[in-house]
Design a protein around this motif. Structure first.
Motif, mmCIF file in Angstrom:
data_model
loop_
_atom_site.group_PDB
_atom_site.id
_atom_site.type_symbol
_atom_site.label_atom_id
_atom_site.label_comp_id
_atom_site.label_asym_id
_atom_site.label_seq_id
_atom_site.Cartn_x
_atom_site.Cartn_y
_atom_site.Cartn_z
ATOM 1 N N MET A 1 94.215 -21.170 -24.359
ATOM 2 C CA MET A 1 94.188 -20.659 -25.732
ATOM 3 C C MET A 1 92.783 -20.834 -26.311
ATOM 4 N N THR A 2 92.202 -19.740 -26.803
ATOM 5 C CA THR A 2 90.878 -19.781 -27.416
ATOM 6 C C THR A 2 91.004 -20.192 -28.872
ATOM 7 N N ARG A 3 90.158 -21.135 -29.279
ATOM 8 C CA ARG A 3 90.206 -21.682 -30.627
ATOM 9 C C ARG A 3 89.197 -20.944 -31.505
ATOM 10 N N ALA A 4 89.675 -20.330 -32.598
ATOM 11 C CA ALA A 4 88.828 -19.547 -33.492
ATOM 12 C C ALA A 4 88.803 -20.168 -34.882
ATOM 13 N N ALA A 5 87.684 -19.959 -35.573
ATOM 14 C CA ALA A 5 87.557 -20.379 -36.965
ATOM 15 C C ALA A 5 86.812 -19.303 -37.725
ATOM 16 N N VAL A 6 87.048 -19.229 -39.022
ATOM 17 C CA VAL A 6 86.388 -18.249 -39.883
ATOM 18 C C VAL A 6 85.593 -18.990 -40.946
ATOM 19 N N HIS B 1 89.112 -10.024 -40.279
ATOM 20 C CA HIS B 1 88.923 -10.925 -39.138
ATOM 21 C C HIS B 1 90.151 -11.796 -38.913
ATOM 22 N N LEU B 2 90.721 -12.293 -39.992
ATOM 23 C CA LEU B 2 91.916 -13.126 -39.860
ATOM 24 C C LEU B 2 93.073 -12.329 -39.265
ATOM 25 N N ALA B 3 93.208 -11.072 -39.673
ATOM 26 C CA ALA B 3 94.264 -10.229 -39.122
ATOM 27 C C ALA B 3 94.032 -9.968 -37.641
ATOM 28 N N ALA B 4 92.771 -9.752 -37.246
ATOM 29 C CA ALA B 4 92.464 -9.507 -35.837
ATOM 30 C C ALA B 4 92.756 -10.736 -34.986
ATOM 31 N N ILE B 5 92.438 -11.909 -35.516
ATOM 32 C CA ILE B 5 92.735 -13.145 -34.787
ATOM 33 C C ILE B 5 94.237 -13.312 -34.620
ATOM 34 N N GLU B 6 94.969 -13.069 -35.696
ATOM 35 C CA GLU B 6 96.429 -13.218 -35.644
ATOM 36 C C GLU B 6 97.064 -12.268 -34.637
ATOM 37 N N ALA B 7 96.445 -11.103 -34.446
ATOM 38 C CA ALA B 7 97.023 -10.086 -33.559
ATOM 39 C C ALA B 7 96.869 -10.419 -32.082
ATOM 40 N N MET B 8 96.026 -11.388 -31.744
ATOM 41 C CA MET B 8 95.789 -11.721 -30.335
ATOM 42 C C MET B 8 96.630 -12.924 -29.925
ATOM 43 N N ASP B 9 97.437 -12.747 -28.882
ATOM 44 C CA ASP B 9 98.368 -13.790 -28.462
ATOM 45 C C ASP B 9 97.671 -15.021 -27.897
ATOM 46 N N VAL C 1 94.725 -16.313 -28.821
ATOM 47 C CA VAL C 1 93.730 -16.876 -29.734
ATOM 48 C C VAL C 1 94.450 -17.618 -30.855
ATOM 49 N N GLU C 2 93.962 -18.811 -31.158
ATOM 50 C CA GLU C 2 94.571 -19.649 -32.196
ATOM 51 C C GLU C 2 93.547 -19.904 -33.309
ATOM 52 N N LEU C 3 93.935 -19.636 -34.548
ATOM 53 C CA LEU C 3 93.096 -19.968 -35.692
ATOM 54 C C LEU C 3 93.233 -21.464 -35.964
ATOM 55 N N VAL C 4 92.092 -22.182 -35.908
ATOM 56 C CA VAL C 4 92.158 -23.640 -36.076
ATOM 57 C C VAL C 4 91.602 -24.106 -37.410
ATOM 58 N N GLY C 5 90.971 -23.189 -38.181
ATOM 59 C CA GLY C 5 90.459 -23.609 -39.475
ATOM 60 C C GLY C 5 89.658 -22.524 -40.157
ATOM 61 N N VAL C 6 89.457 -22.723 -41.459
ATOM 62 C CA VAL C 6 88.639 -21.813 -42.258
ATOM 63 C C VAL C 6 87.663 -22.639 -43.076
ATOM 64 N N CYS C 7 86.615 -21.963 -43.560
ATOM 65 C CA CYS C 7 85.587 -22.661 -44.306
ATOM 66 C C CYS C 7 85.000 -21.733 -45.348
ATOM 67 N N ASP C 8 84.727 -22.250 -46.528
ATOM 68 C CA ASP C 8 84.035 -21.500 -47.562
ATOM 69 C C ASP C 8 83.352 -22.495 -48.493
ATOM 70 N N ALA C 9 82.154 -22.145 -48.962
ATOM 71 C CA ALA C 9 81.455 -23.021 -49.904
ATOM 72 C C ALA C 9 82.230 -23.194 -51.201
ATOM 73 N N ASP C 10 83.067 -22.210 -51.524
ATOM 74 C CA ASP C 10 83.972 -22.303 -52.664
ATOM 75 C C ASP C 10 85.223 -23.057 -52.202
ATOM 76 N N ARG C 11 85.336 -24.304 -52.590
ATOM 77 C CA ARG C 11 86.426 -25.143 -52.091
ATOM 78 C C ARG C 11 87.795 -24.581 -52.435
ATOM 79 N N ALA C 12 87.933 -24.051 -53.630
ATOM 80 C CA ALA C 12 89.229 -23.523 -54.054
ATOM 81 C C ALA C 12 89.626 -22.323 -53.202
ATOM 82 N N ARG C 13 88.660 -21.455 -52.923
ATOM 83 C CA ARG C 13 88.966 -20.286 -52.096
ATOM 84 C C ARG C 13 89.344 -20.710 -50.680
#
Length: 338
Positions: free
Chosen positions: A1-6, A16-24, A26-38
């Protein structure tokens, strides 16, 4: 399983999140944004860790691939940190907000040949575009004399107010050319040939009280081999009109809208359609983000660089930079007769 992050949870991250979800595989392991709330909102919705520093993400979550969906001025810094960490990178366009920053990414990619890096110039994956490139390569069109292309779109002050970086040169690198029209410029130079000379002007004619980047631009491009193209882009049109690319060739005239229409000199007409477009984002983004993302992951273990890498993406950015070097026009007034 390939580990992906955005990294970057703004508008384009949805695709990008939708494309990651569509691949069996690939696993989304985390997200990051300078805006903490977002970041927290996206992380909670997708049930993955959310961070506000991409360096912490690299250290703590150890992804195999990072999708960079930040404002333009953060593309290069995040990409460089990922490459140094041995993590594959898929960058949103542009490769960077300036040519010097883009060259840093090109050099870093060369210094890390075992780390895959790609840039999302996804319109190359559109079915009609692929068909046209094959037609050009086949030689059936004969000599390509040149192209004309247009991106006539509509953006309001509210569009820039929602994401202020879009209208600030120090963060976006520019306006309509680097933000909206870069995909079409990329296609023109990819289909017609390398650009060896650029003449053009850019100006802020309608939104000067809102942004300090251009809202309109016109270009004349000379290609290696002698072809010439003209290009017009604006976000001051009344509506979002279809993007157009027309090719003048020895044996046919070619029109590329959503579909490809080839009118041959002997009277034949060939059409290649895109079919129904299903996307997690805005309709004008098209359907090919997912195709590019899937292809990038399919090639992760190949020894060759990804075919749309930083050096390839530098071509369209360099065209834009040549126009910006001439400076921006500002609005004037038409003298009123006495």
């Amino acid at each position: 399983m390939t580990r992906a992050a955005v990294v970057g949870c703004g508008d384009i991250s949805v695709v990008h999140l939708a494309a990651i979800e569509a691949m069996d595989d690939v696993e989304l392991v985390g997200v990051c944004d300078a805006d903490r709330a977002r970041a927290a909102e996206v992380g909670q919705r997708l049930r993955v860790p959310a961070l506000d520093d991409h360096r912490r993400l690299l250290e703590e979550l150890r992804p195999d691939v990072v999708h960079v969906c930040t404002p333009h001025d953060q593309h290069a810094p995040v990409a460089l940190d990922c490459l140094d960490a041995g993590v594959a990178v898929l960058l949103e366009k542009p490769v960077a907000h300036t040519v010097p920053e883009a060259l840093r990414v090109v050099e870093a990619a060369a210094a890390h040949p075992d780390v895959k890096i790609g840039v999302c110039l996804q319109n190359r994956y559109n079915t009609p575009v692929q068909a046209l490139r094959q037609l050009v390569d086949s030689g059936d069109l004969g000599t390509v004399h040149g192209a004309s292309a247009s991106v006539l779109w509509h953006r309001t002050p509210a569009y820039y107010a929602a994401r202020p970086w879009r209208g600030r040169r120090e963060r976006s690198g520019g306006g309509v050319l680097i933000n909206q029209a870069i995909h079409t410029l990329d296609l023109v130079q990819w289909l017609v040939g390398d650009v060896v000379r650029v003449r053009g002007r850019a100006g802020t004619y309608e939104l000067a009280d809102v942004i300090d980047v251009e809202d309109t631009a016109t270009l004349v491009l000379d290609h290696a081999g002698g072809a010439r193209s003209v290009f017009v882009a604006t976000v001051t049109n009344a509506v979002d009109a279809p993007v157009t690319i027309d090719l003048a060739t020895e044996h046919a005239t070619v029109q590329l809208r959503q579909d490809l229409v080839v009118r041959w000199a002997d009277g034949r007409v060939d059409t290649v359609g895109e079919g129904s477009v299903v996307t997690a984002g805005r309709a004008y983004w098209g359907a090919s983000h997912g195709r590019l993302v899937e292809d990038f992951y399919a090639r992760l273990q190949e020894p060759e660089p990804f075919w749309i890498g930083p050096r390839e993406a530098l071509a369209s950015l360099s065209i834009i930079d040549a126009v910006y070097a001439e400076g921006l026009d500002r609005p004037g007034t038409v003298p009123t007769p006495d």
